[in-house]
Design a protein around this motif. Structure first.
Motif, PDB file in Angstrom:
ATOM      1  N   GLY A   1       0.803  -1.213   0.000  1.00  0.00           N
ATOM      2  CA  GLY A   1       0.000   0.000   0.000  1.00  0.00           C
ATOM      3  C   GLY A   1       0.835   1.261   0.000  1.00  0.00           C
ATOM      4  O   GLY A   1       1.848   1.339  -0.686  1.00  0.00           O
ATOM      5  N   TYR A   2       0.415   2.246   0.778  1.00  0.00           N
ATOM      6  CA  TYR A   2       1.039   3.562   0.775  1.00  0.00           C
ATOM      7  C   TYR A   2       2.454   3.513   1.338  1.00  0.00           C
ATOM      8  O   TYR A   2       2.745   2.791   2.293  1.00  0.00           O
ATOM      9  CB  TYR A   2       0.203   4.541   1.603  1.00  0.00           C
ATOM     10  N   ALA A   3       3.323   4.322   0.732  1.00  0.00           N
ATOM     11  CA  ALA A   3       4.670   4.474   1.260  1.00  0.00           C
ATOM     12  C   ALA A   3       4.620   5.223   2.582  1.00  0.00           C
ATOM     13  O   ALA A   3       3.759   6.087   2.796  1.00  0.00           O
ATOM     14  CB  ALA A   3       5.535   5.230   0.259  1.00  0.00           C
ATOM     15  N   THR A   4       5.543   4.902   3.476  1.00  0.00           N
ATOM     16  CA  THR A   4       5.604   5.554   4.779  1.00  0.00           C
ATOM     17  C   THR A   4       6.844   6.427   4.875  1.00  0.00           C
ATOM     18  O   THR A   4       7.747   6.362   4.029  1.00  0.00           O
ATOM     19  CB  THR A   4       5.641   4.512   5.903  1.00  0.00           C
ATOM     20  N   GLY A   5       6.907   7.228   5.936  1.00  0.00           N
ATOM     21  CA  GLY A   5       8.098   8.027   6.169  1.00  0.00           C
ATOM     22  C   GLY A   5       9.325   7.166   6.361  1.00  0.00           C
ATOM     23  O   GLY A   5      10.437   7.547   5.975  1.00  0.00           O
ATOM     24  N   LYS A   6       9.127   5.984   6.932  1.00  0.00           N
ATOM     25  CA  LYS A   6      10.253   5.058   7.127  1.00  0.00           C
ATOM     26  C   LYS A   6      10.800   4.576   5.785  1.00  0.00           C
ATOM     27  O   LYS A   6      12.024   4.469   5.596  1.00  0.00           O
ATOM     28  CB  LYS A   6       9.797   3.862   7.964  1.00  0.00           C
ATOM     29  N   ASP A   7       9.894   4.303   4.813  1.00  0.00           N
ATOM     30  CA  ASP A   7      10.334   3.894   3.474  1.00  0.00           C
ATOM     31  C   ASP A   7      11.180   4.984   2.827  1.00  0.00           C
ATOM     32  O   ASP A   7      12.223   4.722   2.218  1.00  0.00           O
ATOM     33  CB  ASP A   7       9.124   3.586   2.584  1.00  0.00           C
TER      34      ASP A   7
ATOM     35  N   VAL B   1      12.819  13.199   7.632  1.00  0.00           N
ATOM     36  CA  VAL B   1      11.724  13.165   6.659  1.00  0.00           C
ATOM     37  C   VAL B   1      10.542  13.987   7.175  1.00  0.00           C
ATOM     38  O   VAL B   1       9.954  14.789   6.446  1.00  0.00           O
ATOM     39  CB  VAL B   1      11.279  11.715   6.373  1.00  0.00           C
ATOM     40  N   SER B   2      10.196  13.798   8.442  1.00  0.00           N
ATOM     41  CA  SER B   2       9.082  14.547   9.026  1.00  0.00           C
ATOM     42  C   SER B   2       9.342  16.041   8.973  1.00  0.00           C
ATOM     43  O   SER B   2       8.437  16.836   8.646  1.00  0.00           O
ATOM     44  CB  SER B   2       8.875  14.095  10.474  1.00  0.00           C
ATOM     45  N   ARG B   3      10.575  16.444   9.277  1.00  0.00           N
ATOM     46  CA  ARG B   3      10.890  17.869   9.284  1.00  0.00           C
ATOM     47  C   ARG B   3      10.890  18.482   7.887  1.00  0.00           C
ATOM     48  O   ARG B   3      10.536  19.647   7.719  1.00  0.00           O
ATOM     49  CB  ARG B   3      12.248  18.084   9.958  1.00  0.00           C
TER      50      ARG B   3
ATOM     51  N   LEU C   1       8.279   7.488  -4.641  1.00  0.00           N
ATOM     52  CA  LEU C   1       7.450   6.516  -3.917  1.00  0.00           C
ATOM     53  C   LEU C   1       5.993   6.966  -3.799  1.00  0.00           C
ATOM     54  O   LEU C   1       5.175   6.264  -3.204  1.00  0.00           O
ATOM     55  CB  LEU C   1       8.023   6.300  -2.514  1.00  0.00           C
ATOM     56  N   ASN C   2       5.706   8.157  -4.356  1.00  0.00           N
ATOM     57  CA  ASN C   2       4.354   8.725  -4.236  1.00  0.00           C
ATOM     58  C   ASN C   2       3.950   8.858  -2.761  1.00  0.00           C
ATOM     59  O   ASN C   2       2.812   8.576  -2.365  1.00  0.00           O
ATOM     60  CB  ASN C   2       3.335   7.865  -4.983  1.00  0.00           C
ATOM     61  N   TYR C   3       4.912   9.310  -1.962  1.00  0.00           N
ATOM     62  CA  TYR C   3       4.688   9.452  -0.523  1.00  0.00           C
ATOM     63  C   TYR C   3       3.986  10.754  -0.202  1.00  0.00           C
ATOM     64  O   TYR C   3       4.302  11.808  -0.765  1.00  0.00           O
ATOM     65  CB  TYR C   3       6.038   9.410   0.211  1.00  0.00           C
ATOM     66  N   ARG C   4       3.033  10.691   0.711  1.00  0.00           N
ATOM     67  CA  ARG C   4       2.373  11.868   1.241  1.00  0.00           C
ATOM     68  C   ARG C   4       2.399  11.778   2.768  1.00  0.00           C
ATOM     69  O   ARG C   4       2.098  10.724   3.338  1.00  0.00           O
ATOM     70  CB  ARG C   4       0.912  11.949   0.774  1.00  0.00           C
TER      71      ARG C   4
ATOM     72  N   GLY D   1      -1.237  13.111   7.829  1.00  0.00           N
ATOM     73  CA  GLY D   1      -1.693  14.122   8.772  1.00  0.00           C
ATOM     74  C   GLY D   1      -2.410  13.525   9.963  1.00  0.00           C
ATOM     75  O   GLY D   1      -2.329  14.051  11.082  1.00  0.00           O
ATOM     76  N   VAL D   2      -3.134  12.419   9.771  1.00  0.00           N
ATOM     77  CA  VAL D   2      -3.843  11.781  10.877  1.00  0.00           C
ATOM     78  C   VAL D   2      -2.862  11.261  11.912  1.00  0.00           C
ATOM     79  O   VAL D   2      -3.009  11.469  13.125  1.00  0.00           O
ATOM     80  CB  VAL D   2      -4.734  10.637  10.360  1.00  0.00           C
ATOM     81  N   ALA D   3      -1.799  10.573  11.446  1.00  0.00           N
ATOM     82  CA  ALA D   3      -0.799  10.048  12.373  1.00  0.00           C
ATOM     83  C   ALA D   3      -0.107  11.173  13.119  1.00  0.00           C
ATOM     84  O   ALA D   3       0.144  11.091  14.330  1.00  0.00           O
ATOM     85  CB  ALA D   3       0.230   9.217  11.603  1.00  0.00           C
ATOM     86  N   ARG D   4       0.195  12.256  12.407  1.00  0.00           N
ATOM     87  CA  ARG D   4       0.860  13.391  13.045  1.00  0.00           C
ATOM     88  C   ARG D   4      -0.029  13.997  14.127  1.00  0.00           C
ATOM     89  O   ARG D   4       0.436  14.407  15.184  1.00  0.00           O
ATOM     90  CB  ARG D   4       1.206  14.448  11.986  1.00  0.00           C
TER      91      ARG D   4
END
Length: 335
Positions: A10-16, A28-30, A55-58, A61-64
């Protein structure tokens, strides 16, 4: 360069993104946090954003919001009969909120809406703060706002008699400027076009200043800040009375009064009839109108509003209150 496949599952994560870019997840978060703009090395920002695009990462916002206990959503409540002035403010305010890394959620409060129902909808979104414009305010709205349990900021409405925040102008002082302008040019037969539920105190302060000069307004006619209501008010005033001036609580109604006076009654403005508006919206300054009006320092007020949003989201129990002075812009509809 060919775009790489999105990670399985599924969706790419900040870790990816962090693993592929060779940086930490915090970096990445910053990179995607507006508060960190200009504080990270450009080459790092470029590398992270390039990988994110591949990676088409976005950012999630919900997790943040779960981590920060904030949604980064600011509710903006505006009345339906708000006129050009509030349309201009709303556009600029939403742009500023988005630039700060937040999102605006706009609610419309009609004159006959159930206030409690609308505010309940606002509360359901667990917004970080609520900005309420004066066009949305009736007398019965104040208590529910104070009881919302979240930071509320009144915009263009005094918060002095409440326990909530506010950014406003001294509108009584603005109305005195309008009255003085008409009185010193010899106007004595003066009509007023005002909103019956506006709660701004403009018409009352204007009439009180006339009374101090032993002058009584010929008549006050109600209008809801729309062009059509301004037309109807002007027709009634000019049919029933021989006026030498009209004071309008809002520029859109003043524009309508000007059109009716010139086109339907053949009056010369300002020689036969002076007209003053309020708010200084963009349309009132067009050459076809060029209406004398009372102006807010809107840029300064919006700056103060954004500062207030920052403060109340950090310290919701300390109200922020700022009052500004108004100014008279004399144009071609007064002598």
């Amino acid at each position: 360069m060919a775009r790489k496949a999105q990670p399985a599952g599924g969706y790419a994560t900040g870790k990816d993104v962090a693993q592929r870019a060779g940086v930490s997840t915090i970096t990445v978060s910053r990179v995607f946090n507006p508060a960190w703009e200009g504080k990270i090395r450009p080459e790092t920002v470029e590398r992270v954003r390039q990988v994110a695009q591949e990676l088409n990462y976005r950012p999630n916002g919900v997790a943040r919001s779960l981590v920060n206990r904030r949604t980064n959503i600011i509710a903006v409540v505006i009345g339906q009969s708000a006129g050009f002035f509030y349309s201009e403010i709303l556009t600029d305010l939403v742009r500023r909120i988005q630039k700060s890394g937040r999102q605006a959620l706009v609610f419309s409060l009609d004159l006959y809406d159930d206030v409690a129902r609308i505010l309940e909808q606002v509360a359901q979104h667990r917004v970080d703060a609520v900005v309420v414009t004066s066009s949305a305010l009736r007398t019965d709205v104040m208590r529910p706002l104070e009881d919302m349990g979240m930071p509320v900021i009144l915009f263009k409405r005094s918060a002095e008699q409440t326990n909530i925040s506010g950014i406003w102008c001294d509108e009584r002082q603005g109305a005195l400027l309008a009255a003085d302008c008409l009185l010193r040019t010899g106007c004595r037969q003066i009509g007023i076009v005002a909103h019956p539920h506006g709660g701004t105190g403009r018409a009352q302060a204007f009439a009180e200043e006339l009374a101090r000069q032993n002058i009584t307004p010929v008549q006050t006619v109600w209008g809801d800040y729309s062009y059509e209501s301004g037309q109807q008010a002007a027709r009634k005033l000019l049919t029933d009375h021989q006026l030498d001036a009209i004071f309008c609580e809002e520029d859109t109604m003043a524009m309508a009064c000007l059109d009716v006076a010139r086109e339907e009654f053949g009056l010369r403005v300002p020689d036969d009839l002076a007209i003053i508006g309020f708010d200084n919206n963009t349309a009132a300054a067009l050459p076809a109108y060029n209406i004398t009006t009372v102006a807010h320092p809107i840029v300064d007020m919006l700056d103060a509003l954004m500062e207030a949003i920052e403060q109340v989201t950090c310290d919701p129990h300390t109200p922020v209150r700022r009052q500004f002075e108004m100014s008279l812009l004399e144009r071609s509809t007064t002598k």
